[in-house]
Design a protein around this motif. Structure first.
Motif: not given
Length: 279
Positions: A51-53, A73-77
């Motif tokens: 799951q990531f935004k 592209e900004i993302h987390d996890g």
């Protein structure tokens, strides 16, 4: 080589010819803070739920699903379930990516670039091609096999991407953001402040920050940290001492750089260097 940390592990390699980085990893709980890379990220979730935004949306990636991210592209996890998630992914530089794409589309004008259409895909052919390209690079198959697998992956990717013009007309706010970006890129090795940038551009620094964040999704200081981390990875992969890299890129010390590495990548600068050092 695998690195283990309790339930989590990762395998990280860097191909000496193409400079493509590959990672296969398993993470539980919180995996990454929001960050970006200067490369295209092309991967597949093998097990569990990732799951990531990204793109102002919560993305849920289940086994067999491909995930595609543009540079910066900004993302987390995070892993929403206790068993965590496992994925495999390639980091491909924009230069190499465009070079290989243009071999498929040789008549495309120079002022266009290829961008990801949707972050997630259920295309089984795409997932299979990504897995094959990953295996060929990660496990150092003969170069002819690597080329064939990469070409096949690129062909499948063209079904999930689009061409975009790189030269566009911009509003004043967009121009401020783009000029700020240029200044940040030019000052990786300088302890520059936001006030200095605003004075250079003759704008209010609060307006500058709002304009920049609206375009790039991060405040200028956070964006500069990401730039420095990307540059640090490059220097470490070429064998530079972590302490020297931290000093060169204006981190307060090696520990400061290491904390940012762990937050964004889940490994330390030294661990990254051991697995990617280019002779």
């Amino acid at each position: 080589m695998r690195h283990y940390n309790q339930k989590d592990w990762y395998e990280l390699n860097r191909d000496p010819c193409s400079r493509i980085e590959t990672i296969r990893a398993h993470f539980t709980g919180h995996a990454y803070d929001p960050h970006w890379h200067d490369s295209y990220l092309i991967g597949v979730t093998e097990q569990g739920v990732q799951q990531f935004k990204c793109r102002a949306k919560q993305q849920v990636c289940v086994p067999g699903t491909s995930f595609l991210l543009d540079p910066e592209e900004i993302h987390d996890g995070t892993a929403p379930s206790e068993d965590g998630f496992t994925y495999r992914m390639l980091f491909i530089s924009p230069e190499l990516f465009q070079q290989r794409i243009r071999q498929l589309f040789p008549k495309v004008p120079d002022n266009f670039e290829f961008r990801v259409n949707k972050t997630l895909s259920q295309d089984n052919l795409l997932s299979a091609s990504i897995s094959s390209a990953f295996a060929a690079i990660h496990y150092q198959e003969p170069k002819i096999i690597q080329d064939a697998c990469l070409d096949q992956m690129m062909k499948q990717l063209t079904e999930h991407m689009f061409w975009r013009k790189t030269t566009e007309q911009h509003t004043d706010s967009v121009n401020i953001a783009l000029l700020t970006q240029e200044i940040l890129h030019a000052n990786l090795n300088v302890n520059i402040g936001l006030t200095e940038i605003a004075e250079t551009l003759k704008v209010n620094r609060f307006h500058l920050t709002r304009s920049f964040k609206a375009i790039f999704g991060l405040a200028p200081h956070a964006y500069l940290i990401q730039l420095r981390l990307v540059r640090a990875r490059e220097l470490l992969a070429h064998g530079e001492n972590p302490a020297d890299v931290a000093n060169k890129l204006c981190f307060s010390d090696q520990s400061h750089m290491g904390r940012w590495f762990k937050r964004c990548y889940r490994f330390t600068p030294a661990e990254y260097q051991r697995r990617t050092f280019i002779l």
